[in-house]
Scaffold this motif. Structure first.
Motif, short mmCIF file in Angstrom:
data_model
loop_
_atom_site.label_atom_id
_atom_site.label_comp_id
_atom_site.label_asym_id
_atom_site.label_seq_id
_atom_site.Cartn_x
_atom_site.Cartn_y
_atom_site.Cartn_z
N GLY A 192 -7.02 1.71 5.17
CA GLY A 192 -6.42 1.13 3.98
C GLY A 192 -6.36 -0.39 4.05
N GLU A 193 -6.01 -0.90 5.21
CA GLU A 193 -5.96 -2.35 5.37
C GLU A 193 -7.35 -2.96 5.33
N ALA A 194 -8.35 -2.23 5.81
CA ALA A 194 -9.72 -2.75 5.83
C ALA A 194 -10.26 -2.99 4.43
N ARG A 209 -7.04 -0.78 -6.34
CA ARG A 209 -7.92 -0.54 -5.20
C ARG A 209 -7.45 0.75 -4.52
N ARG A 245 -2.38 6.23 11.81
CA ARG A 245 -3.02 5.00 12.27
C ARG A 245 -4.45 4.88 11.73
N ASP A 259 -8.09 -3.27 1.76
CA ASP A 259 -6.98 -3.84 1.00
C ASP A 259 -6.56 -2.91 -0.14
N LYS A 303 -3.98 3.95 8.03
CA LYS A 303 -3.46 2.58 7.95
C LYS A 303 -4.59 1.57 8.18
N HIS A 304 -5.40 1.81 9.20
CA HIS A 304 -6.50 0.90 9.50
C HIS A 304 -7.50 0.86 8.36
N SER A 338 0.96 5.48 -0.04
CA SER A 338 0.16 6.68 0.20
C SER A 338 0.79 7.88 -0.51
N MET A 387 0.85 -1.20 0.00
CA MET A 387 0.00 0.00 0.00
C MET A 387 0.89 1.25 0.00
N ASP A 418 -4.48 -0.56 -2.65
CA ASP A 418 -3.17 -0.51 -3.29
C ASP A 418 -2.57 0.89 -3.18
N ASN A 443 -15.07 3.51 9.30
CA ASN A 443 -15.19 2.65 8.13
C ASN A 443 -15.24 3.49 6.85
#
Length: 344
Positions: free
Chosen positions: A157-159, A32, A151, A161, A154-155, A3, A1, A163, A104
């Motif tokens: 982006g990971e949720a 994504r 943070r 997935d 990051k949360h 940014s 990922m 790119d 979210n």
């Protein structure tokens, strides 16, 4: 990922419009994408969502807005939930009740999400400003505050997935933008060919280097492993020239003068190269013409300019202009991805 912060110290250059269209084009190319609105003016959020959705997002109906609206008209689409903005995420820190509250992202289309902003985010400015120097001294609570954006992003982006994460920030060098830029891997700079953009570059370069040095040398070595912290690379990717209303192949003399000066200013002040380079092609990622005639249609249709159809009012020669817009933004997206690969 990866940014990418979209930033220029000078406002009014089309930064949010660029962010919005680049996000849509990257998703169109199969990536994504998470778009993050860290500008307290929340312009990116207003471009992405209907007013009724924004009203729902920003703590429900105001009452005043409903006064002249017939029943059943001012309802949100159901894609948003109250209290799910970046401002809501940092509210526990601001109020002293806890750490960041994950929010979210909103799905805008397949492969594209928005982490929405709010006007309330401006309240976080003073808190970030006061905690910065405490962070430099190793205060753990202050470090939690300073790394809040990192943070949250990051949360989110990971949720999904993601790119690519595109971070839209305001045009200041204040505490909110400092925290936002520290959270970014790279920085893409939209510019106008004028004195103000050049002055913005000359301010931006030394400021970024100062933030990077202070964070990496004074803060990062003392951050506990329990706190995810950014590395504050903020690697400059290059710049995008946002053209005024004029022919690209025949810019007026006043703008030619500034266009010629941009490469050297970027090289010297942003990249700290001495002697500076005058090679425009080395740093310029794209030159985008003015699409002002398409913007009202895109705004009404709530879609990118390059997705406008005849049903949206893009008829005749306008449709050819839409196709040109698509090609330019596709080339821009591909060049940005190529530059990201080069600097990794």
């Amino acid at each position: 990922m990866t940014s990418i912060a979209m930033f220029n110290n000078k406002g009014g250059v089309g930064k949010t419009t660029l962010t919005y269209h680049l996000a849509h084009m990257l998703s169109r190319l199969g990536h994504r994408v998470l778009a993050v609105d860290l500008d307290p003016q929340a312009n990116l959020t207003s471009m992405c969502l209907d007013e009724s959705d924004i009203e729902e997002l920003w703590n429900g109906s105001s009452g005043l807005a409903d006064e002249d609206v017939p029943p059943g008209v001012a309802h949100s689409s159901g894609q948003v939930c109250e209290g799910q903005t970046v401002a809501d995420a940092v509210r526990p820190i601001l109020e002293g009740t806890g750490d960041v509250a994950p929010v979210n992202p909103i799905a805008l289309k397949t492969g594209l999400w928005l982490l929405p902003g709010s006007l309330d985010l401006s309240r976080f400015e003073d808190k970030l400003s006061s905690e910065w120097f405490k962070s430099l001294a190793g205060d753990i609570a202050a470090i939690r505050t300073t790394t809040a954006f990192h943070r949250i992003v990051k949360h989110a982006g990971e949720a999904v997935d993601a790119d690519v994460v595109l971070i839209d920030v305001g045009p200041s060098l204040g505490a909110i933008n400092r925290a936002a830029l520290i959270a970014a891997d790279t920085v893409l700079m939209p510019l106008a060919a004028d004195l103000f953009s050049l002055k913005g570059l000359s301010n931006l370069g030394p400021t970024l280097r100062g933030w990077r040095h202070n964070w990496q040398s004074l803060v990062l070595p003392g951050v506990p492993a329990s706190i995810p912290a950014p590395t504050a690379t903020m690697t400059p990717l290059g710049y995008v020239i946002m053209q005024p209303e004029m022919r690209l192949d025949r810019p007026v003399k006043a703008y030619e003068r500034w266009l010629r000066r941009i490469p050297a200013v970027y090289s010297a002040d942003v990249l700290d190269q001495h002697p500076p380079s005058h090679d425009d092609n080395q740093y310029r990622i794209a030159t985008l013409r003015n699409y002002r005639s398409l913007m009202p249609l895109a705004h009404d249709a709530r879609k990118p300019m390059f997705d406008l159809k005849a049903a949206d009012g893009a008829l005749g020669s306008t449709q050819k202009y839409v196709q040109t817009c698509y090609r330019e933004f596709r080339d821009l997206a591909e060049n940005v991805l190529r530059r990201v690969d080069e600097v990794r």
